[in-house]
Write a protein that holds these residues in place. Sequence first.
Motif, mmCIF file in Angstrom:
data_model
loop_
_atom_site.group_PDB
_atom_site.id
_atom_site.type_symbol
_atom_site.label_atom_id
_atom_site.label_comp_id
_atom_site.label_asym_id
_atom_site.label_seq_id
_atom_site.Cartn_x
_atom_site.Cartn_y
_atom_site.Cartn_z
ATOM 1 N N CYS A 87 0.811 -1.226 0.000
ATOM 2 C CA CYS A 87 0.000 0.000 0.000
ATOM 3 C C CYS A 87 0.838 1.266 0.000
ATOM 4 O O CYS A 87 0.292 2.381 0.081
ATOM 5 N N GLY A 88 2.154 1.132 -0.068
ATOM 6 C CA GLY A 88 3.015 2.299 -0.192
ATOM 7 C C GLY A 88 3.135 3.132 1.061
ATOM 8 O O GLY A 88 3.334 4.356 0.977
ATOM 9 N N ARG A 89 3.029 2.507 2.235
ATOM 10 C CA ARG A 89 3.103 3.263 3.485
ATOM 11 C C ARG A 89 4.503 3.291 4.099
ATOM 12 O O ARG A 89 4.704 3.864 5.170
ATOM 13 N N VAL A 90 5.482 2.660 3.441
ATOM 14 C CA VAL A 90 6.846 2.627 3.971
ATOM 15 C C VAL A 90 7.582 3.881 3.531
ATOM 16 O O VAL A 90 7.634 4.203 2.341
ATOM 17 N N GLU A 91 8.143 4.602 4.490
ATOM 18 C CA GLU A 91 8.864 5.830 4.185
ATOM 19 C C GLU A 91 10.330 5.512 3.878
ATOM 20 O O GLU A 91 10.940 4.665 4.540
ATOM 21 N N PRO A 92 10.912 6.187 2.886
ATOM 22 C CA PRO A 92 12.332 5.955 2.586
ATOM 23 C C PRO A 92 13.208 6.418 3.742
ATOM 24 O O PRO A 92 12.884 7.380 4.435
ATOM 25 N N GLN A 93 14.312 5.737 3.950
ATOM 26 C CA GLN A 93 15.219 6.062 5.046
ATOM 27 C C GLN A 93 16.302 7.053 4.627
ATOM 28 O O GLN A 93 16.960 7.649 5.471
ATOM 29 N N VAL A 94 16.506 7.210 3.315
ATOM 30 C CA VAL A 94 17.523 8.111 2.802
ATOM 31 C C VAL A 94 16.835 9.275 2.096
ATOM 32 O O VAL A 94 15.969 9.055 1.235
ATOM 33 N N PRO A 95 17.184 10.514 2.446
ATOM 34 C CA PRO A 95 16.560 11.677 1.788
ATOM 35 C C PRO A 95 16.728 11.624 0.272
ATOM 36 O O PRO A 95 17.808 11.330 -0.239
ATOM 37 N N GLY A 96 15.642 11.869 -0.437
ATOM 38 C CA GLY A 96 15.685 11.864 -1.885
ATOM 39 C C GLY A 96 15.481 10.503 -2.513
ATOM 40 O O GLY A 96 15.418 10.390 -3.738
ATOM 41 N N ALA A 97 15.380 9.456 -1.670
ATOM 42 C CA ALA A 97 15.196 8.097 -2.188
ATOM 43 C C ALA A 97 13.709 7.755 -2.226
ATOM 44 O O ALA A 97 12.854 8.533 -1.786
ATOM 45 N N VAL A 98 13.394 6.589 -2.781
ATOM 46 C CA VAL A 98 12.034 6.061 -2.814
ATOM 47 C C VAL A 98 12.055 4.707 -2.120
ATOM 48 O O VAL A 98 12.953 3.889 -2.368
ATOM 49 N N ALA A 99 11.128 4.458 -1.239
ATOM 50 C CA ALA A 99 11.081 3.172 -0.543
ATOM 51 C C ALA A 99 10.924 2.040 -1.559
ATOM 52 O O ALA A 99 10.155 2.148 -2.514
ATOM 53 N N ALA A 100 11.660 0.965 -1.349
ATOM 54 C CA ALA A 100 11.644 -0.155 -2.286
ATOM 55 C C ALA A 100 10.275 -0.824 -2.318
ATOM 56 O O ALA A 100 9.687 -1.116 -1.283
ATOM 57 N N ARG A 101 9.776 -1.028 -3.538
ATOM 58 C CA ARG A 101 8.531 -1.759 -3.769
ATOM 59 C C ARG A 101 8.717 -2.571 -5.043
ATOM 60 O O ARG A 101 9.608 -2.270 -5.844
ATOM 61 N N PRO A 102 7.905 -3.587 -5.267
ATOM 62 C CA PRO A 102 7.990 -4.327 -6.527
ATOM 63 C C PRO A 102 7.815 -3.377 -7.708
ATOM 64 O O PRO A 102 7.020 -2.424 -7.649
ATOM 65 N N ILE A 103 8.541 -3.608 -8.777
ATOM 66 C CA ILE A 103 8.518 -2.684 -9.913
ATOM 67 C C ILE A 103 7.131 -2.568 -10.524
ATOM 68 O O ILE A 103 6.743 -1.501 -11.000
ATOM 69 N N GLU A 104 6.326 -3.639 -10.456
ATOM 70 C CA GLU A 104 4.986 -3.565 -11.043
ATOM 71 C C GLU A 104 4.065 -2.666 -10.221
ATOM 72 O O GLU A 104 3.071 -2.152 -10.737
ATOM 73 N N LEU A 105 4.380 -2.475 -8.927
ATOM 74 C CA LEU A 105 3.612 -1.545 -8.098
ATOM 75 C C LEU A 105 4.209 -0.142 -8.145
ATOM 76 O O LEU A 105 3.491 0.850 -8.152
ATOM 77 N N LEU A 106 5.537 -0.079 -8.197
ATOM 78 C CA LEU A 106 6.218 1.216 -8.214
ATOM 79 C C LEU A 106 5.957 1.976 -9.509
ATOM 80 O O LEU A 106 5.754 3.186 -9.507
ATOM 81 N N LEU A 107 5.963 1.238 -10.629
ATOM 82 C CA LEU A 107 5.798 1.867 -11.937
ATOM 83 C C LEU A 107 4.500 1.416 -12.613
ATOM 84 O O LEU A 107 4.391 1.412 -13.828
ATOM 85 N N GLY A 108 3.520 1.010 -11.803
ATOM 86 C CA GLY A 108 2.286 0.465 -12.348
ATOM 87 C C GLY A 108 1.344 1.515 -12.919
ATOM 88 O O GLY A 108 1.682 2.681 -13.056
ATOM 89 N N GLY A 109 0.122 1.083 -13.200
ATOM 90 C CA GLY A 109 -0.860 1.972 -13.823
ATOM 91 C C GLY A 109 -1.666 2.748 -12.799
ATOM 92 O O GLY A 109 -1.160 3.165 -11.760
ATOM 93 N N THR A 110 -2.966 2.907 -13.084
ATOM 94 C CA THR A 110 -3.828 3.746 -12.237
ATOM 95 C C THR A 110 -4.167 3.054 -10.920
ATOM 96 O O THR A 110 -4.329 3.725 -9.899
ATOM 97 N N ALA A 111 -4.291 1.755 -10.913
ATOM 98 C CA ALA A 111 -4.614 1.038 -9.682
ATOM 99 C C ALA A 111 -3.401 1.016 -8.768
ATOM 100 O O ALA A 111 -2.258 1.092 -9.217
ATOM 101 N N SER A 112 -3.669 0.930 -7.454
ATOM 102 C CA SER A 112 -2.576 0.890 -6.497
ATOM 103 C C SER A 112 -2.907 -0.087 -5.381
ATOM 104 O O SER A 112 -4.051 -0.544 -5.239
ATOM 105 N N GLY A 113 -1.896 -0.410 -4.574
ATOM 106 C CA GLY A 113 -2.105 -1.276 -3.421
ATOM 107 C C GLY A 113 -2.652 -2.637 -3.792
ATOM 108 O O GLY A 113 -2.305 -3.217 -4.832
ATOM 109 N N TRP A 114 -3.555 -3.147 -2.939
ATOM 110 C CA TRP A 114 -4.107 -4.482 -3.171
ATOM 111 C C TRP A 114 -5.024 -4.532 -4.386
ATOM 112 O O TRP A 114 -5.205 -5.592 -4.983
ATOM 113 N N ALA A 115 -5.574 -3.388 -4.766
ATOM 114 C CA ALA A 115 -6.384 -3.354 -5.992
ATOM 115 C C ALA A 115 -5.514 -3.660 -7.202
ATOM 116 O O ALA A 115 -5.927 -4.379 -8.127
ATOM 117 N N ALA A 116 -4.276 -3.127 -7.195
ATOM 118 C CA ALA A 116 -3.354 -3.416 -8.294
ATOM 119 C C ALA A 116 -2.948 -4.883 -8.272
ATOM 120 O O ALA A 116 -2.868 -5.539 -9.317
#
Length: 384
Positions: A184-213
């Motif tokens: 669901c994208g609730r993990v905050e990155p630990q390094v300033p300017g970074a993005v918290a690691a998520r599967p690429i299909e969720l990170l770069l996915g379409g309009t749906a997000s989270g469990w809907a995706a």
Amino acid sequence: MVKNVGAVGDFDSAHETALLTATGRNQLLDAMHWIAEGRRLNGEVDGPTLLGALVAAADAGVAGAEPALRTAVRAALRSTLDTSADLVMTDGIVPPSRYEAALANVARRTASGTLVDITGSVVMAAQADDPLVIEALGLVAGLSWRDLQARAYARGTSLPGEADGSWSPSQVFAAFSVVDDVVCGRVEPQVPGAVAARPIELLLGGTASGWAAAEAMREGGVSYGTLLAQRDVGSAWSAHRNRSNNEISRLMVRRVLNALDEAGVGYWSTEGDAAVAKAVLGQRAGASGKPPGQLSIVTRAATGGPGYAVLIAIARDGGTARKTAATLLQLPKRFNVPSVLVLFGTGWADRGESDDLVRAFGGRLYTEHTLEQLAEAASTVGTS
């Protein structure tokens, strides 16, 4: 063939004879240049004897010996074994249909019959029915089983040692909380300017997000392009190789044992109960302290006692070779018998530490291409 013509140490006539014989030269300096230029040797001198003679020459300050030694070491350690080219233990790979079944088990228990309404209670019921459920959900979040364990532990909960182990309700809820936050994208990155690691299909996915995706992909599938992108960022087969590293090592030990068997050389080895065998090997080789992990075989001399302590190391890349070499350099002095080093993998030949390994092991370095020479040398221990 000239072999075993003098030990590594002070440069003497035996060492000079070996170098002149191997190159077919009449002058020692010519022989050194011949070797340094990478010219073909005549095969009349075995590898360890040649390396030993070059080490002795380099230590004695013989002109041209250092560049000749560097060239000879790189040629001797040119292993072509690439552990990334083969797979072992493929019967342990979970087929896609099992993951699909595990996720379907979760979906059918929710109010909507989809992953959209997933809850910890639903996961607990599904896990009780199918021990693959939590591991599958971890993979939805891009987390290996070890990653999931580490993140849950960081939050104060230790998960079972294996995914199919016995789960308490608190462990299930802790594991699902980790997965749910990532998906669901609730993990905050630990390094300033970074993005918290998520599967690429969720990170770069379409309009749906989270469990809907996740549900959309479960029902509708994932494009082949997404699969290729995942391979690119995730290093195809890396997790499986990490799980099967011990099997690769076992197969390399067996490869050396096959060469010894063909030469009729007896031995003690780590085959069977490795923990027990390692202690026995340490005793046979007179190892001080705990036997090192690289000690895999002790050959049997003609007298019936120990001959060589055979250490085996694998390195696909230079970084692994560098770190492993730092340990290997300290090992020969720990044994009461001569030690031999067998190096597998493409990471060894071009490392500067390999020159030091030749010195430490008295020239007794081998690869998969020279195991017959190792077996021949082992067969002569204790015959004179």
